[in-house]
Write a protein that holds these residues in place. Structure first.
Motif, PDB file in Angstrom:
ATOM      1  N   LEU A   1      12.988  -4.605 -16.570  1.00  0.00           N
ATOM      2  CA  LEU A   1      12.017  -3.713 -15.930  1.00  0.00           C
ATOM      3  C   LEU A   1      10.606  -4.284 -16.030  1.00  0.00           C
ATOM      4  CD1 LEU A   1      12.942  -0.022 -16.783  1.00  0.00           C
ATOM      5  CD2 LEU A   1      12.464  -0.976 -14.537  1.00  0.00           C
ATOM      6  N   VAL A   2      10.241  -4.754 -17.210  1.00  0.00           N
ATOM      7  CA  VAL A   2       8.910  -5.341 -17.401  1.00  0.00           C
ATOM      8  C   VAL A   2       8.756  -6.588 -16.516  1.00  0.00           C
ATOM      9  CG1 VAL A   2       7.390  -6.500 -19.065  1.00  0.00           C
ATOM     10  CG2 VAL A   2       8.592  -4.397 -19.710  1.00  0.00           C
ATOM     11  N   ALA A   3       9.779  -7.435 -16.494  1.00  0.00           N
ATOM     12  CA  ALA A   3       9.723  -8.632 -15.650  1.00  0.00           C
ATOM     13  C   ALA A   3       9.650  -8.257 -14.174  1.00  0.00           C
ATOM     14  CB  ALA A   3      10.942  -9.524 -15.916  1.00  0.00           C
ATOM     15  N   GLY A   4      10.389  -7.234 -13.778  1.00  0.00           N
ATOM     16  CA  GLY A   4      10.366  -6.792 -12.381  1.00  0.00           C
ATOM     17  C   GLY A   4       9.005  -6.298 -11.953  1.00  0.00           C
ATOM     18  N   VAL A   5       8.366  -5.495 -12.789  1.00  0.00           N
ATOM     19  CA  VAL A   5       7.021  -5.009 -12.455  1.00  0.00           C
ATOM     20  C   VAL A   5       6.031  -6.168 -12.482  1.00  0.00           C
ATOM     21  CG1 VAL A   5       5.127  -3.505 -13.213  1.00  0.00           C
ATOM     22  CG2 VAL A   5       7.460  -2.620 -13.093  1.00  0.00           C
ATOM     23  N   GLY A   6       6.203  -7.087 -13.408  1.00  0.00           N
ATOM     24  CA  GLY A   6       5.349  -8.286 -13.425  1.00  0.00           C
ATOM     25  C   GLY A   6       5.483  -9.086 -12.138  1.00  0.00           C
ATOM     26  N   LEU A   7       6.716  -9.236 -11.668  1.00  0.00           N
ATOM     27  CA  LEU A   7       6.955  -9.927 -10.399  1.00  0.00           C
ATOM     28  C   LEU A   7       6.298  -9.169  -9.251  1.00  0.00           C
ATOM     29  CD1 LEU A   7       8.388 -12.086  -8.652  1.00  0.00           C
ATOM     30  CD2 LEU A   7      10.357 -10.537  -8.590  1.00  0.00           C
TER      31      LEU A   7
ATOM     32  N   LEU B   1       3.653  -7.249  -9.353  1.00  0.00           N
ATOM     33  CA  LEU B   1       2.204  -7.437  -9.419  1.00  0.00           C
ATOM     34  C   LEU B   1       1.806  -8.810  -8.903  1.00  0.00           C
ATOM     35  CD1 LEU B   1       1.490  -5.784 -12.883  1.00  0.00           C
ATOM     36  CD2 LEU B   1       1.102  -4.807 -10.617  1.00  0.00           C
ATOM     37  N   ALA B   2       2.565  -9.834  -9.276  1.00  0.00           N
ATOM     38  CA  ALA B   2       2.275 -11.184  -8.779  1.00  0.00           C
ATOM     39  C   ALA B   2       2.450 -11.254  -7.263  1.00  0.00           C
ATOM     40  CB  ALA B   2       3.189 -12.200  -9.472  1.00  0.00           C
TER      41      ALA B   2
ATOM     42  N   GLN C   1      -4.124   0.534   3.553  1.00  0.00           N
ATOM     43  CA  GLN C   1      -3.574  -0.078   4.763  1.00  0.00           C
ATOM     44  C   GLN C   1      -2.929  -1.438   4.496  1.00  0.00           C
ATOM     45  OE1 GLN C   1      -3.322   1.658   7.580  1.00  0.00           O
ATOM     46  NE2 GLN C   1      -4.262   3.309   6.413  1.00  0.00           N
ATOM     47  N   ALA C   2      -2.656  -1.734   3.251  1.00  0.00           N
ATOM     48  CA  ALA C   2      -2.052  -3.012   2.869  1.00  0.00           C
ATOM     49  C   ALA C   2      -0.709  -3.206   3.569  1.00  0.00           C
ATOM     50  CB  ALA C   2      -1.869  -3.073   1.360  1.00  0.00           C
ATOM     51  N   ARG C   3      -0.472  -4.395   4.068  1.00  0.00           N
ATOM     52  CA  ARG C   3       0.791  -4.714   4.734  1.00  0.00           C
ATOM     53  C   ARG C   3       1.670  -5.633   3.894  1.00  0.00           C
ATOM     54  NH1 ARG C   3       0.139  -0.671   6.899  1.00  0.00           N
ATOM     55  NH2 ARG C   3      -0.952  -0.387   8.826  1.00  0.00           N
ATOM     56  N   LEU C   4       1.027  -6.434   3.045  1.00  0.00           N
ATOM     57  CA  LEU C   4       1.779  -7.404   2.254  1.00  0.00           C
ATOM     58  C   LEU C   4       1.570  -7.212   0.752  1.00  0.00           C
ATOM     59  CD1 LEU C   4       1.112 -10.588   4.438  1.00  0.00           C
ATOM     60  CD2 LEU C   4       3.077  -9.048   4.504  1.00  0.00           C
ATOM     61  N   SER C   5       1.154  -6.026   0.364  1.00  0.00           N
ATOM     62  CA  SER C   5       0.972  -5.700  -1.049  1.00  0.00           C
ATOM     63  C   SER C   5       0.948  -4.195  -1.218  1.00  0.00           C
ATOM     64  CB  SER C   5      -0.340  -6.299  -1.578  1.00  0.00           C
ATOM     65  OG  SER C   5      -1.450  -5.714  -0.925  1.00  0.00           O
ATOM     66  N   ALA C   6       1.084  -3.783  -2.452  1.00  0.00           N
ATOM     67  CA  ALA C   6       0.958  -2.361  -2.768  1.00  0.00           C
ATOM     68  C   ALA C   6      -0.519  -2.061  -3.010  1.00  0.00           C
ATOM     69  CB  ALA C   6       1.764  -2.029  -4.017  1.00  0.00           C
ATOM     70  N   PRO C   7      -0.941  -0.848  -2.738  1.00  0.00           N
ATOM     71  CA  PRO C   7      -2.323  -0.470  -3.056  1.00  0.00           C
ATOM     72  C   PRO C   7      -2.571  -0.481  -4.566  1.00  0.00           C
ATOM     73  CG  PRO C   7      -1.316   1.116  -1.556  1.00  0.00           C
ATOM     74  CD  PRO C   7      -0.230   0.214  -2.036  1.00  0.00           C
ATOM     75  N   ILE C   8      -3.799  -0.688  -4.955  1.00  0.00           N
ATOM     76  CA  ILE C   8      -4.158  -0.769  -6.376  1.00  0.00           C
ATOM     77  C   ILE C   8      -3.675   0.452  -7.169  1.00  0.00           C
ATOM     78  CG2 ILE C   8      -6.107  -0.809  -7.994  1.00  0.00           C
ATOM     79  CD1 ILE C   8      -7.513  -2.714  -6.011  1.00  0.00           C
ATOM     80  N   PRO C   9      -3.838   1.689  -6.675  1.00  0.00           N
ATOM     81  CA  PRO C   9      -3.341   2.825  -7.475  1.00  0.00           C
ATOM     82  C   PRO C   9      -1.832   2.752  -7.751  1.00  0.00           C
ATOM     83  CG  PRO C   9      -4.836   3.604  -5.775  1.00  0.00           C
ATOM     84  CD  PRO C   9      -4.582   2.149  -5.495  1.00  0.00           C
TER      85      PRO C   9
END
Length: 143
Positions: free
Chosen positions: A21-27, A29-30, A55-63
Motif C-alpha cells: 500500500l505504501v509503495a502503491g501510494v508512493g508510485l 505520487l511519483a 482540471q488535471a488530466r495526467l495527475s491527481a489534484p493536490i488535495p
C-alpha cells in the motif's frame, strides 16, 4: 533462558500488504508529479499548479494526493479503529479516481497516444491501490 519474542501471524501477514500500500501510494505520487510535468511541457496546463489542480488530466489534484498520503498512513496502522476507516476511504478514493474521468471530461480530453497511455496507467494505478486497500480492509475485518 527465555523464548524469543515472535510477532503474531496476523501482524506478519499484514506487513507485506501494508508495504505494498505504501509503495502503491508512493508510485501514485511519483506518477502524479510526472503527469503534471508532462502536462506543462505539452501545453495541456499553463503551470505546474494548474496541472495539479481540479482540471488535471495526467495527475491527481493536490488535495487528493494529500488525502492519499494521510489515508495510507492510517490504513497501515495496527489499530483497527484507525486502519479500518482509512482502508475503506482509500478503497473509495481509488474507485473515485477512476470514475471522475467520466464526469470531469478527463477521458474525453484531446491527448496524444502517449499521454492517453500515461492516463490509463495512472488510473490503473489508482484502481490498484484501491484494490490493495480493499484487501487490507477485508483482512482487518476478519481479525
Amino acid at each position: 533462558m527465555s523464548a524469543p519474542a515472535t510477532a503474531p501471524a496476523a501482524v506478519l501477514a499484514a506487513r507485506p500488504l501494508s508495504s505494498a500500500l505504501v509503495a502503491g501510494v508512493g508510485l501514485l505520487l511519483a506518477m502524479d508529479v510526472a503527469g503534471a510535468i508532462i502536462s506543462v511541457s505539452a501545453g495541456l496546463s499553463p503551470t505546474l499548479l494548474d496541472a495539479l489542480g481540479p482540471q488535471a488530466r495526467l495527475s491527481a489534484p493536490i488535495p487528493m494526493m494529500v488525502a492519499q498520503i494521510l489515508l495510507v498512513i492510517g490504513a497501515t496502522r495496527r489499530r483497527r479503529g484507525v486502519a479500518v476507516p482509512a482502508s475503506a476511504l482509500l478503497l473509495v478514493a481509488g474507485v473515485l479516481a477512476f470514475m471522475s474521468g467520466f464526469y470531469d471530461g478527463g477521458y474525453a480530453a484531446d491527448l496524444t497516444a502517449v499521454q492517453r497511455v500515461f492516463q490509463i496507467a495512472l488510473v490503473t494505478a489508482h484502481l490498484g491501490v484501491g484494490v490493495l486497500a480493499g484487501f487490507r480492509l477485508v483482512r482487518l475485518l476478519r481479525r
